[in-house]
Design a protein around this motif. Structure first.
Motif, mmCIF file in Angstrom:
data_model
loop_
_atom_site.group_PDB
_atom_site.id
_atom_site.type_symbol
_atom_site.label_atom_id
_atom_site.label_comp_id
_atom_site.label_asym_id
_atom_site.label_seq_id
_atom_site.Cartn_x
_atom_site.Cartn_y
_atom_site.Cartn_z
ATOM 1 N N LEU A 1 1.894 15.135 -5.164
ATOM 2 C CA LEU A 1 0.557 14.358 -4.952
ATOM 3 C C LEU A 1 -0.258 15.031 -5.569
ATOM 4 C CD1 LEU A 1 0.756 11.949 -1.995
ATOM 5 C CD2 LEU A 1 2.007 11.446 -4.288
ATOM 6 N N TYR B 1 17.482 -6.035 6.065
ATOM 7 C CA TYR B 1 16.712 -7.379 5.107
ATOM 8 C C TYR B 1 17.567 -7.674 4.032
ATOM 9 C CZ TYR B 1 12.243 -6.551 8.418
ATOM 10 O OH TYR B 1 11.787 -6.604 9.407
ATOM 11 N N THR C 1 4.230 4.389 6.289
ATOM 12 C CA THR C 1 2.781 3.720 6.148
ATOM 13 C C THR C 1 2.689 2.976 5.773
ATOM 14 O OG1 THR C 1 2.793 5.799 3.656
ATOM 15 C CG2 THR C 1 2.274 6.709 5.305
ATOM 16 N N GLY C 2 3.414 2.038 5.775
ATOM 17 C CA GLY C 2 2.934 0.974 5.673
ATOM 18 C C GLY C 2 3.792 -0.172 6.951
ATOM 19 N N LEU C 3 3.497 0.411 7.467
ATOM 20 C CA LEU C 3 3.795 -0.049 8.889
ATOM 21 C C LEU C 3 2.804 -1.083 9.236
ATOM 22 C CD1 LEU C 3 5.387 -0.394 11.763
ATOM 23 C CD2 LEU C 3 3.157 1.034 12.277
ATOM 24 N N MET D 1 9.675 8.470 -6.129
ATOM 25 C CA MET D 1 10.733 8.437 -5.311
ATOM 26 C C MET D 1 11.562 8.834 -5.369
ATOM 27 S SD MET D 1 12.413 4.326 -3.860
ATOM 28 C CE MET D 1 11.311 4.419 -2.964
ATOM 29 N N ASN E 1 9.392 2.722 2.240
ATOM 30 C CA ASN E 1 10.324 4.099 2.584
ATOM 31 C C ASN E 1 11.610 3.582 2.721
ATOM 32 O OD1 ASN E 1 10.401 4.823 6.249
ATOM 33 N ND2 ASN E 1 9.843 5.917 5.040
ATOM 34 N N LEU F 1 6.414 -3.644 16.102
ATOM 35 C CA LEU F 1 7.433 -4.039 15.400
ATOM 36 C C LEU F 1 8.456 -5.047 16.925
ATOM 37 C CD1 LEU F 1 9.286 -0.864 14.246
ATOM 38 C CD2 LEU F 1 8.351 -2.429 13.227
ATOM 39 N N ASP G 1 9.301 10.167 6.661
ATOM 40 C CA ASP G 1 8.456 9.931 6.493
ATOM 41 C C ASP G 1 7.469 9.665 8.064
ATOM 42 O OD1 ASP G 1 5.625 10.674 5.394
ATOM 43 O OD2 ASP G 1 4.911 8.286 4.316
ATOM 44 N N PRO H 1 12.623 -3.023 4.450
ATOM 45 C CA PRO H 1 12.737 -3.513 2.884
ATOM 46 C C PRO H 1 11.220 -2.826 1.659
ATOM 47 C CG PRO H 1 11.015 -4.318 4.459
ATOM 48 C CD PRO H 1 11.656 -3.480 5.023
ATOM 49 N N VAL I 1 10.913 12.588 -3.973
ATOM 50 C CA VAL I 1 10.566 12.602 -3.117
ATOM 51 C C VAL I 1 11.968 12.708 -2.164
ATOM 52 C CG1 VAL I 1 10.194 11.058 -0.936
ATOM 53 C CG2 VAL I 1 8.496 11.641 -2.796
ATOM 54 N N ILE J 1 -3.026 7.191 1.916
ATOM 55 C CA ILE J 1 -2.373 7.772 0.788
ATOM 56 C C ILE J 1 -1.664 6.425 -0.088
ATOM 57 C CG2 ILE J 1 0.054 8.357 1.362
ATOM 58 C CD1 ILE J 1 -1.366 8.875 4.477
HETATM 59 N N1 LIG Z 1 2.717 8.773 -0.043
HETATM 60 C C1 LIG Z 1 3.825 8.879 -1.166
HETATM 61 O O1 LIG Z 1 2.773 8.982 -1.906
HETATM 62 C C2 LIG Z 1 5.525 8.111 -1.226
HETATM 63 C C3 LIG Z 1 5.692 7.336 -0.698
HETATM 64 N N2 LIG Z 1 7.533 6.749 -1.031
HETATM 65 C C4 LIG Z 1 7.349 6.296 0.755
HETATM 66 O O2 LIG Z 1 6.767 4.731 0.172
HETATM 67 C C5 LIG Z 1 6.833 4.851 2.112
HETATM 68 C C6 LIG Z 1 5.885 3.467 2.406
HETATM 69 O O3 LIG Z 1 6.131 3.151 1.936
HETATM 70 P P1 LIG Z 1 5.220 0.955 1.746
HETATM 71 O O4 LIG Z 1 4.368 1.420 1.416
HETATM 72 O O5 LIG Z 1 6.292 0.416 0.608
HETATM 73 O O6 LIG Z 1 5.533 1.230 2.870
HETATM 74 P P2 LIG Z 1 6.825 0.072 4.383
HETATM 75 O O7 LIG Z 1 6.485 1.614 5.388
HETATM 76 O O8 LIG Z 1 7.505 0.823 3.711
HETATM 77 O O9 LIG Z 1 6.761 -0.544 4.754
HETATM 78 C C7 LIG Z 1 6.100 -1.655 3.964
HETATM 79 C C8 LIG Z 1 7.313 -2.650 4.551
HETATM 80 O O10 LIG Z 1 7.135 -3.507 5.792
HETATM 81 C C9 LIG Z 1 6.717 -4.637 6.407
HETATM 82 N N3 LIG Z 1 6.287 -4.146 7.630
HETATM 83 C C10 LIG Z 1 4.898 -4.083 7.837
HETATM 84 N N4 LIG Z 1 5.148 -3.947 9.113
HETATM 85 C C11 LIG Z 1 5.973 -4.408 9.708
HETATM 86 C C12 LIG Z 1 6.417 -4.758 10.775
HETATM 87 N N5 LIG Z 1 5.956 -4.384 11.691
HETATM 88 N N6 LIG Z 1 7.283 -5.769 10.904
HETATM 89 C C13 LIG Z 1 8.023 -5.935 10.146
HETATM 90 N N7 LIG Z 1 8.079 -5.710 9.191
HETATM 91 C C14 LIG Z 1 6.013 -4.513 8.052
HETATM 92 C C15 LIG Z 1 5.712 -4.592 4.965
HETATM 93 O O11 LIG Z 1 5.876 -6.488 4.661
HETATM 94 P P3 LIG Z 1 4.450 -6.579 5.389
HETATM 95 O O12 LIG Z 1 3.181 -6.545 5.755
HETATM 96 O O13 LIG Z 1 3.376 -7.088 3.773
HETATM 97 O O14 LIG Z 1 4.771 -8.109 6.283
HETATM 98 C C16 LIG Z 1 6.289 -4.673 3.869
HETATM 99 O O15 LIG Z 1 7.822 -5.034 3.338
HETATM 100 C C17 LIG Z 1 5.715 6.199 2.525
HETATM 101 O O16 LIG Z 1 6.137 6.032 4.138
HETATM 102 C C18 LIG Z 1 6.929 6.988 2.237
HETATM 103 O O17 LIG Z 1 8.358 7.101 2.777
HETATM 104 C C19 LIG Z 1 7.683 7.474 -1.870
HETATM 105 O O18 LIG Z 1 8.438 6.902 -1.786
HETATM 106 C C20 LIG Z 1 7.041 7.272 -2.516
HETATM 107 C C21 LIG Z 1 5.814 9.110 -2.489
#
Ligand SMILES: NC(=O)C1=CN([C@@H]2O[C@H](COP(=O)(O)OP(=O)(O)OC[C@H]3O[C@@H](n4cnc5c(N)ncnc54)[C@H](OP(=O)(O)O)[C@@H]3O)[C@@H](O)[C@H]2O)[C@@H](O)CC1
Ligand SMILES: [K+]
Length: 523
Positions: free
Chosen positions: A232, A102, A151-153, A48, A78, A157, A179, A75, A51, A29
């Protein structure tokens, strides 16, 4: 669970290139996201914003009368989506409280931009909070927007975000997750504790459902999900490979068998249905009735001696051949005259049935479907697995599947077992249930989009065997017959539920509504 038809929302240009809804991993993704930004082209912050507009619209659709929303923002992007949605809802006159988990130093670039935009918006209160006592009050009429993680999880947690999730799950308020429910991984969920995932009322997922939404154990987190197309880039969607697909109306329409104007009953195939045993003739009747409504020219029911009258009275359209045995299926005859064979519903696991099934597997040359007791027999007499002709369709429910492939500890593992079995034996292997999964001989895994829990009642599996058998007999490939059969079956279930509700739904209702299901696909 619930999902909203993808096609309903799609703009024309995108729909044209997307007849198949693929399901991608979180890593893919990200790749598709980046490809879209470069090739549309569009800046990431403008994407964004697009979206957020789609999300805000969907939220207002679900909650037109809610005045106050509490948005929990993480952060990453999402959280950025959450901030942008909050601004748009505030501009619609809603009251917004935003909880930032954060400091802004941790924000992604686009999240920071949206944070700054939000600070200039009225009717919005921003709270940077790191302990529960400081959280703004949350009333039962308010709605929580969960924009912590998508999706960046990257891991389960713990610490502060975990405390917030526990708090949200303990409240009475409805929760809409952006999402994905925060804390839920997109694919394999092993190692992610159940108390660290938001339990959403509604999940508004972007562009495609995530694989983990199809796992029964995740229903309590995902709630009702809607797929929101966000435009997309079609090129990325078509070229990036994935074994996973979601079967929707646009997938099945091209599979409909053509009906020749000058065709007659001899040209639309002849199905042999080996089903039923003494005391289990309902299985034979239901599958025969379903087959007759699947477009096939002729259906022959093979039943135990003395049981033929039951089928002839219940389904006058069907030809009946009686076995020599009075209890169960015990021998085969003239099987080469049929264009497809479906065997299993209600045949029992009697020793005579085992012998006859073995003989059938030795001699069969037509496309074949195995269901119910036929599956239970081959699960116990495992050398028969090697006798399965390539492309045989197997239609187990989860219990029957586990007898074939072994036990699993979570649904992702079940998918892996199902996929490995289909590859090893070169068969089409179903797992019936909500979002019935179809594993193909090439290892692809397809999830059905039709059906409802009203169909969890005796006899509906027999109906499915009859439908798929009927399609096989008309010359559809096993893959196409399985996809179309499962879709039609679920659609007949949805039409029935619309007419009489889920509680009163019976297997016969599915048969009676198959005609409407065909018409609905043909529209
Ligand atoms: N699909 C698309 O095209 C589009 C998608 N879009 C959106 O983007 C989202 C994805 O965004 P994203 O990649 O920034 O990831 P996201 O989920 O916000 O989290 C990453 C942050 O969380 C952190 N983190 C992770 N795990 C953690 C934990 N357990 N506990 C604590 N921290 C944790 C991680 O830090 P790190 O892992 O580096 O420590 C990083 O800072 C997607 O779901 C959708 O909403 C639309 O905006 C645009 C078009
Ligand atoms: K989320």
């Amino acid at each position: 669970m619930y999902w909203v038809d993808f096609d309903k929302y799609f703009c024309f240009s995108i729909r044209l290139s997307l007849t198949i809804m693929k399901l991608f991993s979180s890593t893919q993704i990200k790749e598709i996201d980046e490809y879209s930004i470069v090739h549309e082209p569009i800046t990431s912050v403008a994407l964004m914003e697009r979206v957020a507009e789609i999300l805000a619209h969907a939220i207002l659709d679900i909650y037109p009368h809610v005045n106050r929303f509490l948005v929990f923002c993480g952060p990453g992007n999402n959280g950025g989506d959450g901030l942008a949605v909050a601004r748009l809802l505030a501009l619609q006159g809603k009251c917004l409280d935003i909880v930032l988990l954060y400091d802004q130093e941790k924000f992604s670039t686009d999240t920071l931009i949206n944070y700054k935009r939000l600070k200039k918006t009225s009717c919005v209160t921003l709270h940077r909070i790191d302990k529960l006592e400081d959280l703004p009050e949350l009333g039962p009429q308010d709605v929580v927007i969960d924009a912590m993680f998508g999706t960046g999880l990257s891991r389960p947690l713990n610490g502060w975000p975990l405390e917030v999730v526990t708090y949200i799950n303990s409240c009475q308020a409805e929760v809409v997750s952006i999402d994905m429910p925060s804390g839920l991984p997109g694919e394999d969920c092993s190692g992610f504790p159940s108390d660290g995932i938001v339990c959403a009322t509604n999940t508004l997922t972007l562009q495609f459902p995530k694989l983990s939404f199809f796992f029964p154990e995740n229903e309590k987190y995902v709630g009702l999900f809607q797929v929101l197309p966000i435009g997309l880039h079609p090129q990325a969607l078509t070229t990036i490979p994935t074994p996973y697909q979601f079967i929707t109306a646009s997938n099945v329409k091209p599979l409909l068998p053509k009906r020749a104007t000058f065709g007659h009953k001899g040209t639309f195939g002849h199905l042999l249905l080996i089903a039923g045993s003494k005391g289990m003739m309902g299985a034979s009747v239901l599958s025969a009735r379903a087959a007759c409504r699947a477009g096939v020219g002729l259906v022959t029911s093979h039943v135990p001696s003395g049981q033929g009258q039951i089928v002839q009275i219940a389904v006058p359209e069907v030809l009946v051949v009686e076995d020599m045995d009075t209890v169960c299926f015990s021998s085969i005859s003239n099987i080469k005259t049929y264009s497809a064979i479906a065997v299993g519903p209600g045949i029992s696991k009697h020793q005579k049935a085992r012998v006859a099934l073995r003989q059938l597997l030795k001699e069969v040359e037509s496309p074949l479907l195995l269901d119910a007791d036929a599956l239970n027999i081959i699960a116990e007499e495992r050398d028969m697995l090697d006798m399965l002709p390539p492309n045989t369709i197997l239609t187990p429910h989860p219990k029957e599947l586990s007898r074939l492939v072994g036990d699993w500890s979570n649904s992702f593992q079940r998918l892996e077992l199902q996929q490995a079995f289909a590859l090893k034996y070169q068969v089409v292997l179903l797992c019936k249930g909500a979002f019935t999964t179809i594993a193909l001989p090439n290892g692809d895994l397809l999830f059905n989009s039709t059906g409802n829990s009203g169909m969890a009642t005796g006899g509906t599996g027999d109906v499915l065997s009859g439908i798929i058998g009927g399609l096989l007999a008309q010359g559809l490939t096993s893959v196409d017959a399985a996809i179309l059969g499962v879709y039609l079956h679920g659609l007949a279930g949805d039409i029935s539920a619309g007419e009489i509700g889920q509680q009163a739904l019976t297997a016969s209702d599915l048969v009676n509504n198959l005609g409407k299901a065909w018409l609905s696909i043909l529209k």
